[in-house]
Design an enzyme around this catalytic site. Structure first.
Site, PDB file in Angstrom:
ATOM      1  CG  ASP A  91      38.867  49.763  25.311  1.00 49.19           C
ATOM      2  OD1 ASP A  91      38.716  48.654  24.450  1.00 49.19           O
ATOM      3  OD2 ASP A  91      38.632  50.825  26.398  1.00 49.19           O
TER       4      ASP A  91
ATOM      5  CB  THR B  37      37.382  47.097  29.035  1.00 48.30           C
ATOM      6  OG1 THR B  37      37.348  46.140  28.831  1.00 48.30           O
ATOM      7  CG2 THR B  37      37.497  46.803  31.067  1.00 48.30           C
TER       8      THR B  37
ATOM      9  CG  PHE C 153      46.363  36.057  34.358  1.00 46.01           C
ATOM     10  CD1 PHE C 153      45.308  34.995  34.600  1.00 46.01           C
ATOM     11  CD2 PHE C 153      46.787  36.900  33.710  1.00 46.01           C
ATOM     12  CE1 PHE C 153      44.400  35.515  33.488  1.00 46.01           C
ATOM     13  CE2 PHE C 153      45.590  37.340  32.560  1.00 46.01           C
ATOM     14  CZ  PHE C 153      44.729  36.432  32.422  1.00 46.01           C
TER      15      PHE C 153
ATOM     16  CG  ASP D 220      35.803  41.435  27.609  1.00 46.87           C
ATOM     17  OD1 ASP D 220      36.416  41.326  28.405  1.00 46.87           O
ATOM     18  OD2 ASP D 220      34.924  42.744  27.489  1.00 46.87           O
TER      19      ASP D 220
ATOM     20  CG  ASN E  85      44.333  48.191  25.150  1.00 49.77           C
ATOM     21  OD1 ASN E  85      44.132  49.507  26.091  1.00 49.77           O
ATOM     22  ND2 ASN E  85      43.146  47.352  25.819  1.00 49.77           N
TER      23      ASN E  85
END
Lengths: 355, 1205
Positions: free
Chosen positions: B426, B428, B592, B732, B868
């Protein structure tokens, strides 16, 4: 204010020393110890040429003298081996040796004469050697009762002795079992130059057997009284602990060819003297094609005559020296320095990792 | 908490989406029916009806066993292993006449082995038990009656109890919120323990119970809750509350889950509805993942192989036994009369020889059972537990700041750590810290902020351009500044034009003011004021948002209070230059979402003007600008691209003024949409929002940096040198991902990039047209085409040995993972040195992991920190969780947890490598020692007409695996090191030994098996020849079975233990004690056992003391057999070590020659580790081949210093 609320909800900018100190106190930081860090003092031997060659030389230097000593000791042992199972059967029975041995009518006595090749220092051990006799067969090995042999109280403890456990009228056989039942019953009488030689049976059995495994209050009972007679009969007035032939016989042999101690002659036998043996050839090895041999042997510190160990030691020592020299030569001729990566398995393999 | 009751407000308006009030419809009609039958008598748990329901208590048991179930359950677990079943059957059969040896000697090792394993289980369970006790004895206030609250233990709570939970306490059970310290009965809940999300969740009680604000008011409170039965779904709840003959619907909004924590709220009252094992969190808890390592799977195959060898040997034995037995009677005449074949049992009956042979087969199966290493499993388990301790105790993997050591949650996979081929990571929070720093911004077309990002630094390093100097200088500056000013988390903005209120002097101060105001107002963060210092910190949903608020605060717009209808700021007034408090009336929040990629707030300022403040991704924001709002568009776009290149996350800020009419219209539509209960509610809300978020005026853009974790580039470089491939799977943007790739040395200049992207104009046009199937087809064709182009490149590149990098976006990944394309995709991806998948969803992460794992068959390791990543972690062969900021979800589903990505280096290269070596050698050695032993039995059988008699005393046999050979191999498995940790790290290529599985290849395993057969052959025949039939000792006694067995066994013990001594690389005192101790122990055992009563010791009675020890030939035979048996292996090892050294042996040479500090030597060995994927390729220019062969190697050098043991 809630006493346990303070520290955890403190803001990010709060850099006070108190919580930091607390954290240090309750830190989960692993404690350093050489054990948990796997840094225990250790030596890390690797097989350097020096080590390899010096160990080979060391083995060679140690083993060859041992081998020579053993071989010498073994060579010093004088051994007479005489096979008599065939020769002791009269010519008329040669075709049916089984009938001869099983018959009660035939004369089993047989006299053999041979020369003593070298001087034999006393004690001269007398062995009988049987071939193709499976004393290590599971049925045979298990067919005994150590308890019964040991004490009179367990006389009826014959459950493991099948089929030689009880007589027809259900009284226990002492000693029971196949081993005892098949006790070797050839006998030998010796004379040198027509003077009779005494055969001593002293100390031919293990001391521990006589003292702890065969009871001094256990006497043979109902032994060899069934329909089928196996081997020797026992004098029922002598306790088992004194029945040395039985004790020796009951130490079962590991391999199908074995010798058992019969007795010792406690005088020296001179070289070239004529040894006469009167053999009572009773024991049936004919039905299973086993040989019978009479062996007379002296001993040395290594035991009886067997060149194997001496030769093996010398061979191994020689091989080690040879290897030492070969390694020395290889190291000189092909000094491959460390780390040639072309020998790495994954480099030899073109379809390796990164292709 | 200082503040008392807060004003009653309609908080629902802030959190537009979270507080939909349910009405009686849908699922609520199910209440009372099957699955929805729970009835809770609130505040009256003792009443008769409640007693009838018999709901369980709140006692929670996480242990596997109870006192009663321990034995049956643990035993059952043990006998699920094939080998143990076999030994159990043997043990049972050993009570029959079939058995070649006594029953007790068969049962004993089984009892020991099973006992040890069960003991281990018991200890582990006891630990859990202690945790349970701690948890169950926590205290909570509950309503004792008459309005009095008192402390009770958690485990004593009953369904229906009313409890009072105070700030920062955990909820003891699943509760229904009745009221809180806030007027409108809301409370904040932290659910980190449940789902790993760090943001606070808002819960709100029903209006009807909100007034229960005092302890005393519960005296007469009675209600009945009817709700669903216990289930595992954390996010749903259906029920109703019956109060004073009226029914009110209950939703998840009122449900407080056990193990979550009350935050920012002084206290709440709640009623217990699910207790103990009925609570949702316990229902949800799954056993830690159980994965098995490749080595263990191969070991199972090996055990089967040995089983077949066992069956084969037994079969041969039985055939011969049948033949010899049938010959015992020839035409009614006994041949071997001493066996009494005329009066025999079924086992030896020559008349029924086939039956006897079959029965003998069973006997033989038991006899040769020593081929199967009974103690293998338990030894490996012990070793693995100890290895895990080492991993847990490694201070090099301890993270000081977080106080987090590494934690191996399962010990099953230790050796798998040494075989990792591909790491899927991953980004982040794993490669980066997931703590955002506000570093740059572009306002009114001017770029502010001098901070240098790590990406820029890395790029500069790579290029070695003049920029490098600058950077270095700048870096010095930065450091100076940092020294003078305490660094603030989330803020790294350096620009004297803006800071310290200097912005008022800038040409476009008005825009800057608006910009900063927007930053301070447009968010959903909650301020927390420290009462003592007056400092403000923020609770935000994402670190990005926190960075904005902190940035605004530092630049003079301090957000300090949020109420349900207002946002209050301390602003720097440009006119007066003083701080003034301004309050904005909060009208609406449009939240958001990943689809909208933006959020907005509508506020009314003190002048009464309505403002729409909006921030969002550049892709959605630029198209929403008004014609006259595009003044700075060109420059801003330019800056955004620069920021993206620097690896920053960017957001565009814009605003507009609304007139009343427009707002009212919007507000009406918006509230209507929010109150909808239909499936397309979100879409409708989106649509409404879309209509108001337009004609915006651009203010500028922000850039926050997600800092790389410490040591990530170095670690990735090391892993690449070790030949491990790293795939980065990130959510991202492609640009950001590529830049991070550069920053962490995953990509480097001069690497050819293959980019597969579905965001092509053609496809976008099709998307606009709305033809879904056409889009699909076109996109797929496009992806396939790009993949095949990439493959063509790959072929070219492999000739030029050029490194490739593959970058693929999430949309393309959808097509690339389809069945017909995935092989092609994988082929391409494997050929590339680095792979980056951007914009990938959690499911895609898991799918990619599975693809790599299944198709390449190599070991995969997934590493991640967030919820996630869970799928990926569970799918991979090894899941490594980062115990960082994103909560515990990833850690809970991981196999090993570490605190920082860089610890992976040590975990894999050192611990993984060692564990792999140890376990693989352990297994090989186990097979060796059991074959060496088992075959002597077989050879002996051949000399005992295969009758099934064992060569050794029963107890020798059964203690072989338990006492005389087990400890050295365990010590090896725990301590052995081929090379020290620093060499593992210095020569990363060493790791390939595990990846290529060279130490546990079939050749190696069979080599050891062959060595075992060879050893046993030599031992048996040398012993047989040396102790033929001649006198064994001077007293003339010959060798019986007992002596033969003892001598041969002595030889086996010597050989097997010396073989171990020859094979290990690392002699600590423990090794010495165990190896030589085992041999000494055998003699001691012989002495002690031989001294026991003959009834116990049987054939071993006095064997050593009376027969063996005094006989010189006993010692000579032992010495000879030991040396002769080990000689072949020794010669082989010497040649192999010298002329065909494996990689670790080369390093051993270097160390041994004292050249470990000599750079030339090291480079020589390391040259292979330098791959085109690593950064340091250019360092090396020497002609190594020449160097190597010209180098004279000292033949008999003085290398003995190391060897003085």
């Amino acid at each position: 204010m809630d006493p346990n609320g303070g520290s955890s909800s403190a803001g990010a900018a709060d850099g006070a020393s108190d919580p930091a100190a607390a954290r240090r106190r309750h830190s989960k930081k692993p404690k350093y110890s050489r054990f948990t860090q796997q840094e225990l003092p250790a030596c890390k031997p690797i097989l350097t040429p020096g080590w390899v060659i010096s160990s080979f030389i060391f083995v060679g230097i140690i083993f060859i003298p041992i081998g020579l000593a053993s071989l010498f000791a073994s060579e010093r042992v004088v051994e007479i081996v005489h096979r008599y199972d065939k020769d002791c059967v009269p010519a008329s029975y040669r075709n049916d040796m089984l009938a001869y041995i099983q018959s009660n009518e035939t004369n089993k006595t047989c006299t053999r004469t041979f020369l003593v090749p070298k001087q034999m220092k006393s004690p001269v051990y007398i062995y009988y050697q049987l071939d193709n006799f499976y004393q290590n067969h599971r049925r045979y090995v298990k067919s005994r009762s150590d308890k019964q042999l040991r004490s009179r109280a367990s006389e009826n403890d014959t459950s493991s002795c099948d089929p030689e456990d009880v007589t027809a009228n259900k009284s226990a056989i002492v000693p029971c079992g196949l081993i005892a039942w098949s006790l070797f019953n050839d006998t030998y009488g010796f004379s040198v130059n027509n003077t009779l030689l005494g055969v001593s049976k002293k100390n031919i059995a293990w001391k521990s057997d006589q003292q702890h495994k065969f009871g001094s209050d256990v006497y043979p009972k109902n032994f060899q009284s069934g329909g089928l007679i196996g081997g020797a009969k026992l004098n029922s007035s002598i306790p088992l602990s004194q029945q040395v032939d039985l004790i020796v016989w009951m130490r079962t042999a590991a391999l199908p060819t074995f010798r058992k101690l019969y007795g010792k002659i406690e005088v020296d036998l001179e070289a070239n003297s004529e040894l006469t043996v009167v053999i009572e050839n009773n024991y049936n090895t004919y039905s299973f094609g086993g040989k019978k041999k009479l062996v007379l042997s002296t001993t040395s510190w290594i035991g009886g005559k067997n060149d194997f160990l001496g030769i093996a030691y010398i061979t191994l020592g020689g091989l080690s020296l040879f290897l030492a020299i070969s390694f020395l030569l290889i190291y000189i001729i092909k000094p491959r320095p460390l780390g040639d990566p072309t020998f790495l398995s994954w480099n030899r393999n073109p379809a390796g990792h990164f292709n | 908490m200082a503040g008392g009751r807060r004003k009653r407000q309609h908080f629902g308006r802030i959190h537009a989406f979270s507080c939909g009030r349910a009405s009686f419809n849908g699922e609520h009609s199910l209440i009372g029916g099957p699955g929805f039958s729970r009835i809770v008598f609130c505040n009256d748990p003792e009443c008769f009806e409640a007693g009838q329901l018999k709901y369980g208590g709140n006692y929670v048991r996480t242990t596997k066993y109870t006192l009663a179930t321990y034995f049956p359950k643990a035993l059952f677990e043990q006998f699920r292993r094939v080998a143990n079943i076999y030994f159990l059957i043997c043990a049972i059969l050993s009570f029959t006449a079939l058995s070649p040896y006594s029953a007790y000697s068969t049962v004993f090792p089984l009892v020991v082995v099973v006992g040890v394993t069960m003991g281990k289980e018991a200890v582990e369970d006891w630990r859990r038990k202690r945790q349970d006790i701690e948890m169950n004895n926590r205290k909570v206030k509950y309503h004792r009656g008459d309005g009095v609250f008192d402390y009770a233990k958690w485990m004593d709570l009953k369904v229906g109890d009313v409890v009072k939970v105070e700030k920062d306490e955990f909820f003891p059970a699943d509760l229904i919120l009745l009221s809180s310290s806030y007027d409108d009965a809301i409370c904040y809940v932290e659910t980190t323990n449940l789902d790993g999300e760090t943001n606070l969740k808002l819960k709100q009680a029903l209006d009807v119970t909100a007034n229960l604000l005092d302890d005393s008011r519960f005296e007469n409170f009675r209600a009945i809750i009817k709700c669903e039965d216990p289930n595992a779904n954390l996010y749903s709840f259906v029920g109703n509350l019956q109060l004073e003959e009226q029914q009110f619907p209950l939703t998840p909004q009122q449900l407080l889950l056990r193990d979550s924590k009350l935050r920012n709220t002084d206290y709440i009252y709640g009623v217990v509805i699910f207790t103990g094992h009925d609570t949702k969190v316990i229902q949800n808890s799954t056993a830690p993942p159980s994965k098995r390592s490749k080595i263990e799977r191969r070991m199972d195959k090996l055990v089967y192989l040995l089983f077949s060898a066992l069956v084969f040997l037994s079969f041969i034995g039985s055939v011969f036994f049948g033949i010899t037995t049938s010959k015992d009677l020839e035409n009614g005449v006994m041949t071997r009369w001493y066996l009494r074949p005329d009066d025999t049992t079924i086992y030896y009956d020559p008349k029924r020889a086939p039956v006897a042979a079959i029965l003998h087969f069973l006997t033989a199966l038991m006899l040769y059972g020593y081929l199967i290493p009974i103690s293998l499993y338990v030894s490996i388990e012990i070793v693995k537990v100890l290895q895990s301790v080492f991993i847990n105790q490694d201070p090099h993997m301890y993270y000081e700041e977080g106080d987090k050591p590494a934690r191996a949650r399962t010990s099953n996979l230790n050796e798998e750590l040494g075989q990792v081929d591909t790491i899927l990571s991953d980004k982040t929070g794993t490669l980066t810290c997931n703590s955002m720093e506000f570093i740059k911004c572009s306002i009114a077309g001017t770029a502010y902020g001098h901070g240098i990002t790590e990406v820029e630094r890395a790029l500069a390093r790579g290029k070695e351009t003049p920029l490098a100097q600058e950077v270095v200088e700048d870096e010095d500056n930065v450091e100076e500044i940092n020294e003078t000013k305490p660094s603030i988390k989330g803020y790294n903005f350096i620009d004297e034009r803006i800071t310290n209120g200097n912005w008022v002097n800038e040409p476009r101060a008005d825009v800057i003011q608006n910009f900063l105001r927007l930053l301070a107002a447009c968010h959903t963060a909650i301020p927390e004021v420290d009462d003592e210092t007056g400092k403000i910190s923020y609770e935000a949903e994402s670190p990005d948002e926190a960075a904005f608020v902190i940035g605004a605060r530092e630049l003079g717009f301090e957000f300090y209070e949020r109420t349900q209808t207002s946002i209050s700021l301390h602003e720097l007034d440009p006119m007066s230059g003083r701080k003034v408090a301004r309050t904005y009336k909060l009208m609406n929040i449009i939240e958001f979402s990943s689809a909208r990629k933006r959020m907005s707030v509508i506020v009314r300022n003190e002048e009464g003007r309505l403002l729409l403040l909006s921030k969002g991704a550049d892709s959605v924001m630029f198209e929403r600008l008004a014609q006259d709002g595009r003044e700075f568009e060109v420059q801003t776009r330019l800056h955004i691209n620069e920021y993206a290149d620097a690896g920053l996350r960017t957001l565009v800020l814009a605003y507009r003024e609304l007139d009343e009419e427009e707002y009212n219209e919007f507000n009406e539509e918006f509230s209507q949409a929010k109150n909808l209960v239909s499936a397309d509610r979100e879409e409708i809300i989106e649509e409404v929002a879309e209509r108001i978020e337009k004609d915006l005026i651009l203010l500028g853009a922000t850039a926050v940096e997600d800092k790389l974790q410490n040591g990530v580039p170095e670690c990735i470089d090391k892993l690449a040198q070790a030949g491990i491939k790293l795939w980065v799977l990130t959510g991202d943007k492609m640009e950001t991902a590529i830049n991070i790739g550069f920053a962490c040395s995953l990509l480097r200049q001069g690497m050819k990039q293959i980019i597969i992207n579905s965001e092509t104009p053609g496809i976008r046009a099709l998307e606009k047209a709305g033809d879904k199937s056409a889009v699909d087809e076109a996109a797929k064709a496009n992806v396939i085409q790009q993949i095949s182009e990439g493959k063509a490149l790959l072929n070219v590149a492999s000739e030029d040995s050029e490194a490739l990098a593959l970058i693929i976006d999430g949309k393309s990944l959808i097509y690339a993972l389809e069945d017909d394309v995935k092989d092609m995709f994988l082929e391409l991806a494997i050929g590339c040195a680095s792979v980056i998948c951007c914009r990938s969803s959690p499911k895609q992460k898991a799918l990619v992991t599975r693809l790599v794992k299944v198709k390449t068959g190599s070991t995969t390791l997934a590493i991640g920190d967030g919820a996630n990543d869970v799928g990926m972690l569970q799918e991979a062969d090894i899941g490594v969780g980062i115990s960082g900021v994103e909560g515990m979800q990833a850690v809970m589903s991981s196999d090993i947890a570490i605190a920082q990505f860089r610890f992976l280096e040590r975990l894999l290269l050192v611990h993984g490598h060692w564990c792999y070596r140890r376990i693989s050698f352990m297994i090989c050695y186990f097979f060796y020692k059991n074959i060496a032993f088992g075959f002597t039995l077989f050879f002996f059988e051949a000399y005992a007409s295969f009758s099934g008699e064992a060569a050794y005393n029963d107890w020798y046999l059964s203690l072989y695996n338990v006492f005389f050979t087990s400890l050295p191999v365990i010590a090896m498995g725990v301590f052995d090191q081929d090379v020290a940790a620093r060499f593992c790290l210095k020569f990363p290529l060493l790791y390939q030994e595990g990846v290529q599985n060279v130490l546990f290849s079939w050749t190696r395993i069979l080599g050891w098996a062959f060595n075992g057969v060879l050893s046993s052959t030599l031992i048996f025949f040398f012993c047989a020849c040396a102790m033929e039939h001649q006198a064994f000792r001077k007293g003339g006694e010959v060798v019986g079975m007992e002596i033969f067995g003892a001598v041969m066994y002595t030889c086996v013990v010597w050989v097997v233990n010396c073989q171990m001594a020859l094979s290990i690389n690392y002699f600590t005192l423990i090794q010495h004690v165990f190896i030589w101790g085992s041999i000494v122990f055998w003699y001691i055992f012989l002495l002690v056992y031989g001294a026991m009563d003959p009834n116990i010791s049987t054939t071993a009675y006095q064997v050593f003391i009376e027969a063996c020890a005094p006989a010189l030939s006993f010692w000579l035979v032992t010495l000879f057999v030991t040396v002769a048996t080990l000689l072949p292996y020794f010669s082989y090892a010497a040649i192999q070590m010298r002329f065909f050294p494996m990689y670790h042996q080369m390093i051993q040479w270097i160390r041994n020659d004292g050249h470990s500090e000599d750079p030339e030597y090291c480079q020589m060995v390391r040259q292979r580790s330098l791959r085109s994927t690593t950064l340091h390729v250019d360092i090396l220019n020497l002609d190594f081949k020449k160097f190597m062969f010209s180098f004279p190697f000292p033949l008999l050098s003085n290398q003995t210093e190391d060897l003085h043991c």
